[in-house]
Motif scaffolding. Sequence first.
Motif, PDB file in Angstrom:
ATOM      1  N   ASP A 116     -16.627 -27.526  14.935  1.00  0.00           N
ATOM      2  CA  ASP A 116     -16.247 -28.916  15.182  1.00  0.00           C
ATOM      3  C   ASP A 116     -17.476 -29.792  15.425  1.00  0.00           C
ATOM      4  O   ASP A 116     -17.538 -30.945  14.989  1.00  0.00           O
ATOM      5  N   TYR A 117     -18.445 -29.238  16.136  1.00  0.00           N
ATOM      6  CA  TYR A 117     -19.682 -29.980  16.403  1.00  0.00           C
ATOM      7  C   TYR A 117     -20.444 -30.234  15.103  1.00  0.00           C
ATOM      8  O   TYR A 117     -21.040 -31.297  14.910  1.00  0.00           O
ATOM      9  N   LEU A 118     -20.435 -29.236  14.225  1.00  0.00           N
ATOM     10  CA  LEU A 118     -21.075 -29.411  12.924  1.00  0.00           C
ATOM     11  C   LEU A 118     -20.367 -30.489  12.119  1.00  0.00           C
ATOM     12  O   LEU A 118     -21.000 -31.307  11.441  1.00  0.00           O
ATOM     13  N   GLY A 119     -19.034 -30.505  12.190  1.00  0.00           N
ATOM     14  CA  GLY A 119     -18.271 -31.539  11.499  1.00  0.00           C
ATOM     15  C   GLY A 119     -18.619 -32.931  12.008  1.00  0.00           C
ATOM     16  O   GLY A 119     -18.724 -33.889  11.230  1.00  0.00           O
ATOM     17  N   LEU A 120     -18.835 -33.047  13.329  1.00  0.00           N
ATOM     18  CA  LEU A 120     -19.221 -34.330  13.914  1.00  0.00           C
ATOM     19  C   LEU A 120     -20.593 -34.762  13.403  1.00  0.00           C
ATOM     20  O   LEU A 120     -20.807 -35.923  13.043  1.00  0.00           O
ATOM     21  N   ASN A 121     -21.528 -33.819  13.354  1.00  0.00           N
ATOM     22  CA  ASN A 121     -22.859 -34.093  12.793  1.00  0.00           C
ATOM     23  C   ASN A 121     -22.752 -34.616  11.370  1.00  0.00           C
ATOM     24  O   ASN A 121     -23.394 -35.602  10.984  1.00  0.00           O
ATOM     25  N   SER A 122     -21.955 -33.915  10.561  1.00  0.00           N
ATOM     26  CA  SER A 122     -21.810 -34.283   9.154  1.00  0.00           C
ATOM     27  C   SER A 122     -21.171 -35.657   8.996  1.00  0.00           C
ATOM     28  O   SER A 122     -21.553 -36.441   8.118  1.00  0.00           O
ATOM     29  N   LEU A 123     -20.190 -35.962   9.858  1.00  0.00           N
ATOM     30  CA  LEU A 123     -19.520 -37.257   9.796  1.00  0.00           C
ATOM     31  C   LEU A 123     -20.499 -38.398  10.056  1.00  0.00           C
ATOM     32  O   LEU A 123     -20.571 -39.356   9.290  1.00  0.00           O
ATOM     33  N   PHE A 124     -21.270 -38.305  11.133  1.00  0.00           N
ATOM     34  CA  PHE A 124     -22.203 -39.390  11.464  1.00  0.00           C
ATOM     35  C   PHE A 124     -23.322 -39.499  10.431  1.00  0.00           C
ATOM     36  O   PHE A 124     -23.788 -40.605  10.123  1.00  0.00           O
ATOM     37  N   ALA A 125     -23.750 -38.373   9.893  1.00  0.00           N
ATOM     38  CA  ALA A 125     -24.765 -38.415   8.831  1.00  0.00           C
ATOM     39  C   ALA A 125     -24.225 -39.176   7.628  1.00  0.00           C
ATOM     40  O   ALA A 125     -24.945 -39.948   6.982  1.00  0.00           O
ATOM     41  N   SER A 126     -22.949 -38.984   7.313  1.00  0.00           N
ATOM     42  CA  SER A 126     -22.336 -39.680   6.181  1.00  0.00           C
ATOM     43  C   SER A 126     -22.179 -41.173   6.457  1.00  0.00           C
ATOM     44  O   SER A 126     -22.421 -42.006   5.582  1.00  0.00           O
ATOM     45  N   VAL A 127     -21.759 -41.515   7.685  1.00  0.00           N
ATOM     46  CA  VAL A 127     -21.627 -42.934   8.049  1.00  0.00           C
ATOM     47  C   VAL A 127     -22.962 -43.649   7.888  1.00  0.00           C
ATOM     48  O   VAL A 127     -23.049 -44.751   7.322  1.00  0.00           O
TER      49      VAL A 127
ATOM     50  N   MET B  96     -19.356 -49.972  15.694  1.00  0.00           N
ATOM     51  CA  MET B  96     -18.976 -49.068  16.792  1.00  0.00           C
ATOM     52  C   MET B  96     -17.502 -49.140  17.201  1.00  0.00           C
ATOM     53  O   MET B  96     -16.886 -48.106  17.453  1.00  0.00           O
ATOM     54  N   PRO B  97     -16.886 -50.336  17.259  1.00  0.00           N
ATOM     55  CA  PRO B  97     -15.473 -50.379  17.663  1.00  0.00           C
ATOM     56  C   PRO B  97     -14.519 -49.661  16.706  1.00  0.00           C
ATOM     57  O   PRO B  97     -13.382 -49.364  17.064  1.00  0.00           O
ATOM     58  N   PHE B  98     -14.979 -49.361  15.483  1.00  0.00           N
ATOM     59  CA  PHE B  98     -14.093 -48.764  14.471  1.00  0.00           C
ATOM     60  C   PHE B  98     -14.318 -47.269  14.281  1.00  0.00           C
ATOM     61  O   PHE B  98     -13.709 -46.655  13.406  1.00  0.00           O
ATOM     62  N   LEU B  99     -15.176 -46.665  15.090  1.00  0.00           N
ATOM     63  CA  LEU B  99     -15.524 -45.259  14.894  1.00  0.00           C
ATOM     64  C   LEU B  99     -14.331 -44.326  15.027  1.00  0.00           C
ATOM     65  O   LEU B  99     -14.220 -43.328  14.306  1.00  0.00           O
ATOM     66  N   ASN B 100     -13.429 -44.619  15.935  1.00  0.00           N
ATOM     67  CA  ASN B 100     -12.275 -43.732  16.147  1.00  0.00           C
ATOM     68  C   ASN B 100     -11.391 -43.604  14.913  1.00  0.00           C
ATOM     69  O   ASN B 100     -10.665 -42.615  14.755  1.00  0.00           O
ATOM     70  N   GLN B 101     -11.433 -44.607  14.040  1.00  0.00           N
ATOM     71  CA  GLN B 101     -10.599 -44.567  12.835  1.00  0.00           C
ATOM     72  C   GLN B 101     -11.090 -43.541  11.815  1.00  0.00           C
ATOM     73  O   GLN B 101     -10.372 -43.207  10.882  1.00  0.00           O
ATOM     74  N   LEU B 102     -12.324 -43.064  11.992  1.00  0.00           N
ATOM     75  CA  LEU B 102     -12.912 -42.139  11.031  1.00  0.00           C
ATOM     76  C   LEU B 102     -12.664 -40.674  11.384  1.00  0.00           C
ATOM     77  O   LEU B 102     -13.091 -39.792  10.640  1.00  0.00           O
ATOM     78  N   ILE B 103     -11.998 -40.420  12.510  1.00  0.00           N
ATOM     79  CA  ILE B 103     -11.788 -39.044  12.959  1.00  0.00           C
ATOM     80  C   ILE B 103     -10.292 -38.774  13.101  1.00  0.00           C
ATOM     81  O   ILE B 103      -9.596 -39.466  13.842  1.00  0.00           O
ATOM     82  N   HIS B 104      -9.812 -37.787  12.375  1.00  0.00           N
ATOM     83  CA  HIS B 104      -8.393 -37.438  12.381  1.00  0.00           C
ATOM     84  C   HIS B 104      -7.992 -36.767  13.700  1.00  0.00           C
ATOM     85  O   HIS B 104      -6.859 -36.910  14.154  1.00  0.00           O
TER      86      HIS B 104
ATOM     87  N   ARG C 164     -20.375 -40.347  -4.143  1.00  0.00           N
ATOM     88  CA  ARG C 164     -20.260 -38.948  -4.534  1.00  0.00           C
ATOM     89  C   ARG C 164     -20.261 -38.016  -3.335  1.00  0.00           C
ATOM     90  O   ARG C 164     -19.559 -37.010  -3.310  1.00  0.00           O
ATOM     91  N   ASN C 165     -21.052 -38.337  -2.328  1.00  0.00           N
ATOM     92  CA  ASN C 165     -21.279 -37.394  -1.246  1.00  0.00           C
ATOM     93  C   ASN C 165     -20.676 -37.834   0.085  1.00  0.00           C
ATOM     94  O   ASN C 165     -19.760 -37.204   0.605  1.00  0.00           O
ATOM     95  N   SER C 166     -21.185 -38.930   0.625  1.00  0.00           N
ATOM     96  CA  SER C 166     -20.788 -39.342   1.977  1.00  0.00           C
ATOM     97  C   SER C 166     -19.322 -39.734   2.062  1.00  0.00           C
ATOM     98  O   SER C 166     -18.642 -39.439   3.046  1.00  0.00           O
TER      99      SER C 166
ATOM    100  N   LEU D 151     -16.309 -38.521   4.662  1.00  0.00           N
ATOM    101  CA  LEU D 151     -15.521 -39.483   5.440  1.00  0.00           C
ATOM    102  C   LEU D 151     -14.024 -39.294   5.196  1.00  0.00           C
ATOM    103  O   LEU D 151     -13.222 -39.349   6.122  1.00  0.00           O
ATOM    104  N   CYS D 152     -13.650 -39.070   3.940  1.00  0.00           N
ATOM    105  CA  CYS D 152     -12.230 -38.874   3.611  1.00  0.00           C
ATOM    106  C   CYS D 152     -11.680 -37.594   4.233  1.00  0.00           C
ATOM    107  O   CYS D 152     -10.559 -37.575   4.754  1.00  0.00           O
ATOM    108  N   ILE D 153     -12.455 -36.516   4.175  1.00  0.00           N
ATOM    109  CA  ILE D 153     -12.003 -35.255   4.759  1.00  0.00           C
ATOM    110  C   ILE D 153     -11.817 -35.410   6.266  1.00  0.00           C
ATOM    111  O   ILE D 153     -10.831 -34.948   6.851  1.00  0.00           O
ATOM    112  N   SER D 154     -12.782 -36.084   6.930  1.00  0.00           N
ATOM    113  CA  SER D 154     -12.690 -36.290   8.379  1.00  0.00           C
ATOM    114  C   SER D 154     -11.494 -37.162   8.749  1.00  0.00           C
ATOM    115  O   SER D 154     -10.759 -36.863   9.694  1.00  0.00           O
ATOM    116  N   ALA D 155     -11.280 -38.236   7.979  1.00  0.00           N
ATOM    117  CA  ALA D 155     -10.215 -39.191   8.309  1.00  0.00           C
ATOM    118  C   ALA D 155      -8.826 -38.642   8.002  1.00  0.00           C
ATOM    119  O   ALA D 155      -7.874 -38.895   8.751  1.00  0.00           O
ATOM    120  N   PHE D 156      -8.688 -37.861   6.907  1.00  0.00           N
ATOM    121  CA  PHE D 156      -7.360 -37.415   6.473  1.00  0.00           C
ATOM    122  C   PHE D 156      -7.028 -35.976   6.868  1.00  0.00           C
ATOM    123  O   PHE D 156      -5.852 -35.611   6.951  1.00  0.00           O
TER     124      PHE D 156
END
Length: 521
Positions: A45-56, A113-121, A250-252, A256-261
């Motif tokens: 899960d921590y790795l997923g968080l790293n990957s999410l912010f790197a993509s953002v 920053m106020p919209f970050l929660n929308q990116l995490i399922h 192609r990448n980021s 983002l889609c995997i994290s959000a959905f």
Amino acid sequence: MTEKNIGGRTLNAKRNIIYGFLQVVISRILPFITRTVLIYRFGVDYLGLNSLFASVLSVLSLMELGFGTAVVYSMYKPAAENDTDQLCAYLSYYRKVYRIIGLAILVVGLLLMPFLNQLIHDPELPGGLNIYICYLIFLSDTVISYLLYGYLTAIPTAYQRRDILSKVDIGIGVLQCSVKVLLLLVSSNFYVYLISIPALTIVRNLVTARTIKRKYPELECMGKLNADQKRDLNKRVCGLVIDKITAVSRNSIDTLCISAFIGLTVTGLYNNYYFVMTSLIAFSTMVLSSMMAGVGNSIAVESRDKNYADMRLFDYIYTAIAGWATVCLLCLYQPFIKIWLGERMMLEMPVIIGLCAYFYILKSGDIRYVYHEGKGLWFESRFIMIGEAIANVVLNILLCKALGVFGIVLSTVISVFITNAFFFPKLLFKFYFRNGKLKEYWMDHLIYTIIMIVTAALSWWVCESILPLNMAGNGIMSSVVCLGGRLIICTGISVLVFWIIWHRSERYNNAVGWMRKMFKV
């Protein structure tokens, strides 16, 4: 074109490839170690968080607009002519724009920053982490390079001396990995690890700046570009920003889609596979980066016919290697993940086939892309890249909901195949080669693809028959035999099929002759 200049391009390319190869090995092995420690110490899960912010933050980095690439392209000619005044003027303009970009990324990043929660399922973050603190640390890491000497890397690149940057990256990479792994092992506070990331980026930038200034003391930020030079840069940036958007889609956007959905856990699993694939891509990128300045120089001074013949030769060699890498990826992907992380971290086989298809399609267009870049056709390709980006985002959303992770990969395969196989080659032949040999280029790649598919199918059948997947992860010896044996099988079959089909052809003999000359065999 003189022998001296041709020899200089070859020497620089060879030097760049050698040190670039070492740098890539270090830059992939060390993050692999860090990633492994992170997963076993804190969880996927921590790795997923790293990957999410790197993509953002990859999306935010679009504000760079490809400006650095455009500047380096414009610096090729003054670097070749040793025009110090022009180089200093470009460097001064580059520094000014980079600082503006860095501040813009900081401001927009804070506004998001106020919209970050929308990116995490997931309903809550792992370990009760504060999403805003984590995000601010990643944001600061992104901004640092724009504000702290990041523009100086254009100098060795323009002079075809990326080996200078590679040497610095090797030393700093070892330091970064050592510090990160140590912090992960001795501290149970994840924030301590995160804070080390921007701190080490500061060290990297300072060391890089000092090295470049010592090598090129005559180059300083001074002087101004004239109106025509700025206009030419702005035109190229217009096309490059779209190129950057395409790369991000192609990448980021996938992450983002995997994290959000779907969620952070699956995001982490997907990014483990993607990390393996990008490790192979990193080696190819190193080769392409080493060639880029030389090809740009060749386009400026050689005939179109000479450059087309070179492109066809490089395409033949490079695609053969890419085909072998794809075969190995198909047969070794699942055993490697099983040995590395365990069976519970594995994704389904259709996803793996999709990733292999994505890898091959992406790599099959690389040599064409080098000539596309060398000619500076970013503006002319803007509509193609816009179309690919839109198609990929739309397909991502539609297919992710219907097919999950496989839908994400499939959407990228479809969009990249259409552009890489058809539209981009057509553009290059229309605006540069103009020799009526586009169909010849397409036929070459059709043949290469058929050979790769046949080789992949045969290698897969042999590997599954002799060294089945259940051997992997059942002890060190069984795992080594499974991976090593599969690698030998894939390599042997790839070489055998390639030799049987090509060894009597003129193309094969030309390729062997070029490689002997290149490596003095």
